[in-house]
Scaffold this motif. Structure first.
Motif, mmCIF file in Angstrom:
data_model
loop_
_atom_site.group_PDB
_atom_site.id
_atom_site.type_symbol
_atom_site.label_atom_id
_atom_site.label_comp_id
_atom_site.label_asym_id
_atom_site.label_seq_id
_atom_site.Cartn_x
_atom_site.Cartn_y
_atom_site.Cartn_z
ATOM 1 N N MET A 1 -14.101 36.186 17.766
ATOM 2 C CA MET A 1 -14.068 37.384 18.596
ATOM 3 C C MET A 1 -13.352 37.147 19.916
ATOM 4 S SD MET A 1 -17.783 39.086 18.001
ATOM 5 C CE MET A 1 -18.117 39.944 16.473
ATOM 6 N N ILE A 2 -13.385 35.895 20.390
ATOM 7 C CA ILE A 2 -12.612 35.493 21.565
ATOM 8 C C ILE A 2 -11.684 34.368 21.136
ATOM 9 C CG2 ILE A 2 -12.691 34.386 23.839
ATOM 10 C CD1 ILE A 2 -15.413 35.683 24.285
ATOM 11 N N HIS A 3 -10.415 34.544 21.405
ATOM 12 C CA HIS A 3 -9.429 33.508 21.084
ATOM 13 C C HIS A 3 -8.472 33.391 22.265
ATOM 14 C CE1 HIS A 3 -5.981 31.952 18.298
ATOM 15 N NE2 HIS A 3 -6.476 31.022 19.077
ATOM 16 N N ALA A 4 -8.598 32.304 23.014
ATOM 17 C CA ALA A 4 -7.729 32.061 24.174
ATOM 18 C C ALA A 4 -6.899 30.816 23.918
ATOM 19 C CB ALA A 4 -8.563 31.888 25.432
ATOM 20 N N GLU A 5 -5.628 30.886 24.269
ATOM 21 C CA GLU A 5 -4.708 29.758 24.102
ATOM 22 C C GLU A 5 -3.927 29.550 25.388
ATOM 23 O OE1 GLU A 5 -2.237 30.839 20.791
ATOM 24 O OE2 GLU A 5 -3.558 29.856 19.339
ATOM 25 N N GLY A 6 -4.036 28.351 25.947
ATOM 26 C CA GLY A 6 -3.248 28.002 27.124
ATOM 27 C C GLY A 6 -3.440 28.930 28.295
ATOM 28 N N LEU A 7 -4.678 29.408 28.479
ATOM 29 C CA LEU A 7 -4.955 30.417 29.492
ATOM 30 C C LEU A 7 -4.860 29.810 30.890
ATOM 31 C CD1 LEU A 7 -5.772 33.401 29.142
ATOM 32 C CD2 LEU A 7 -8.129 32.694 29.554
ATOM 33 N N CYS A 8 -3.981 30.384 31.715
ATOM 34 C CA CYS A 8 -3.823 29.951 33.107
ATOM 35 C C CYS A 8 -3.907 31.166 34.019
ATOM 36 C CB CYS A 8 -2.477 29.252 33.326
ATOM 37 S SG CYS A 8 -2.271 27.701 32.418
ATOM 38 N N VAL A 9 -4.567 30.986 35.131
ATOM 39 C CA VAL A 9 -4.637 32.027 36.165
ATOM 40 C C VAL A 9 -4.350 31.373 37.505
ATOM 41 C CG1 VAL A 9 -6.091 33.685 37.386
ATOM 42 C CG2 VAL A 9 -6.272 33.479 34.899
ATOM 43 N N ARG A 10 -3.392 31.921 38.232
ATOM 44 C CA ARG A 10 -3.062 31.433 39.571
ATOM 45 C C ARG A 10 -3.478 32.458 40.620
ATOM 46 N NH1 ARG A 10 0.464 27.115 39.817
ATOM 47 N NH2 ARG A 10 1.383 26.510 37.814
ATOM 48 N N ARG A 11 -3.996 31.945 41.729
ATOM 49 C CA ARG A 11 -4.290 32.786 42.877
ATOM 50 C C ARG A 11 -3.737 32.110 44.113
ATOM 51 N NH1 ARG A 11 -10.610 34.567 42.039
ATOM 52 N NH2 ARG A 11 -10.268 36.095 40.378
ATOM 53 N N ASP B 1 -8.231 26.631 26.328
ATOM 54 C CA ASP B 1 -8.216 26.986 24.908
ATOM 55 C C ASP B 1 -9.654 27.211 24.480
ATOM 56 O OD1 ASP B 1 -5.418 26.620 24.662
ATOM 57 O OD2 ASP B 1 -5.702 24.474 24.320
ATOM 58 N N LEU B 2 -9.936 28.361 23.877
ATOM 59 C CA LEU B 2 -11.323 28.686 23.564
ATOM 60 C C LEU B 2 -11.389 29.629 22.369
ATOM 61 C CD1 LEU B 2 -14.206 28.205 24.718
ATOM 62 C CD2 LEU B 2 -13.919 30.323 26.012
ATOM 63 N N VAL C 1 -4.713 35.726 25.285
ATOM 64 C CA VAL C 1 -6.091 35.912 24.870
ATOM 65 C C VAL C 1 -6.159 37.098 23.915
ATOM 66 C CG1 VAL C 1 -6.650 37.346 26.883
ATOM 67 C CG2 VAL C 1 -8.473 36.187 25.636
ATOM 68 N N THR C 2 -6.922 36.931 22.844
ATOM 69 C CA THR C 2 -7.188 38.008 21.892
ATOM 70 C C THR C 2 -8.683 38.257 21.889
ATOM 71 O OG1 THR C 2 -5.331 37.309 20.506
ATOM 72 C CG2 THR C 2 -6.948 38.766 19.500
ATOM 73 N N LEU C 3 -9.076 39.522 21.979
ATOM 74 C CA LEU C 3 -10.485 39.899 22.052
ATOM 75 C C LEU C 3 -10.781 40.904 20.955
ATOM 76 C CD1 LEU C 3 -10.508 40.460 25.921
ATOM 77 C CD2 LEU C 3 -11.397 38.450 24.714
ATOM 78 N N GLY D 1 -11.183 24.405 36.602
ATOM 79 C CA GLY D 1 -10.380 25.321 35.798
ATOM 80 C C GLY D 1 -10.047 24.841 34.408
ATOM 81 N N ARG D 2 -10.576 23.670 34.027
ATOM 82 C CA ARG D 2 -10.321 23.123 32.691
ATOM 83 C C ARG D 2 -11.632 22.957 31.935
ATOM 84 N NH1 ARG D 2 -5.858 18.261 33.546
ATOM 85 N NH2 ARG D 2 -4.203 19.570 34.484
ATOM 86 N N ILE D 3 -11.552 22.964 30.618
ATOM 87 C CA ILE D 3 -12.743 22.729 29.805
ATOM 88 C C ILE D 3 -13.002 21.229 29.736
ATOM 89 C CG2 ILE D 3 -13.761 22.902 27.501
ATOM 90 C CD1 ILE D 3 -12.333 25.547 27.146
#
Length: 234
Positions: free
Chosen positions: A1-11, A21-22, A57-59, A209-211
């Motif tokens: 139901m949740i598929h994240a690949e290489g997710l990065c967020v910058r602020r 990756d999740l 990310v796919t939800l 920010g990393r798993i």
């Protein structure tokens, strides 16, 4: 139901999430980590309240970058942020009805859905109370109720048991265990003993920010526990 690949967020140029990756399916999943680890940012991305800088990310099998698919995700989503806004003059019933309307629930189903959500957190007798008259713990229970009013397939909860007494926490645990049988529930918490053990099927630990760890609570214990990754503050 949740598929994240290489997710990065910058602020402001800084990486808040760095290559996450999740994959998460049915069940209750714990999200752990110290302050500043990126937990709230990850939940905001999963709630479609923010977008990733990089990665995908796919939800619920939908792509939130596509407007029509993003709306479909939001209809099937429940989200409790750490701080949620309320309309002080609304009654609890009005506030929960508004939350259901925002998720595009059919009008004929809303009254029963509101009653059921209120009952799930022990607020049936408070439906006529105005939000401004509620204690902090009651407002938190309203927050949980609005997150589940549409019986979401994806439920995201950011520190949901803050302000709840032990009895209310026990009721909450029964609620999320039940929802986890038919939904994907992600629970960000700092209460390992109370909110994780016996409730969550697995644990994702974020650091910088990393798993840093993903596995069952038992596997986390075998790896030395939470303290092996996050030493206690002196």
């Amino acid at each position: 139901m949740i598929h994240a690949e290489g997710l990065c967020v910058r602020r402001r140029g800084a990486l808040v999430l760095d290559g996450v990756d999740l994959r998460l399916g049915l069940g209750v999943h714990a999200l752990l980590g110290p302050n500043g680890a990126g937990k709230t940012t990850l939940l905001r991305v999963l709630a479609t309240a923010a977008g990733p800088t990089e990665g995908r990310v796919t939800l619920l099998g939908r792509d939130p970058r596509v407007p029509a698919q993003r709306l479909e995700i939001r209809r099937r989503l429940g989200y409790l942020p750490q701080e949620f806004g309320v309309f002080p003059r609304y009654t609890v019933r009005e506030f929960l009805s508004y939350a259901a309307w925002l998720r595009d629930m059919p009008g004929g189903r809303i009254p029963a859905a509101v009653e059921e959500a209120a009952a799930s957190v022990g607020l049936t007798g408070r439906l006529g109370r105005r939000m401004k008259t509620l204690s902090g713990g009651m407002k938190q229970r309203v927050g949980i109720a609005q997150a589940v009013v549409n019986l979401p397939e994806l439920l995201l909860l950011d520190e949901p048991t803050v302000g709840l007494d032990p009895g209310q926490r026990t009721r909450f645990h029964f609620l999320v265990r039940d929802l986890g049988q038919r939904s994907c529930v992600v629970l960000s918490t700092h209460l390992l003993a109370e909110d994780v053990r016996g409730v969550c099927a697995d644990v994702t630990l974020l650091l910088g920010g990393r798993i840093a760890f993903h596995g069952t609570p038992e596997q986390l214990d075998t790896a030395g526990g939470y303290e092996a990754f996050v030493p206690p503050e002196e």
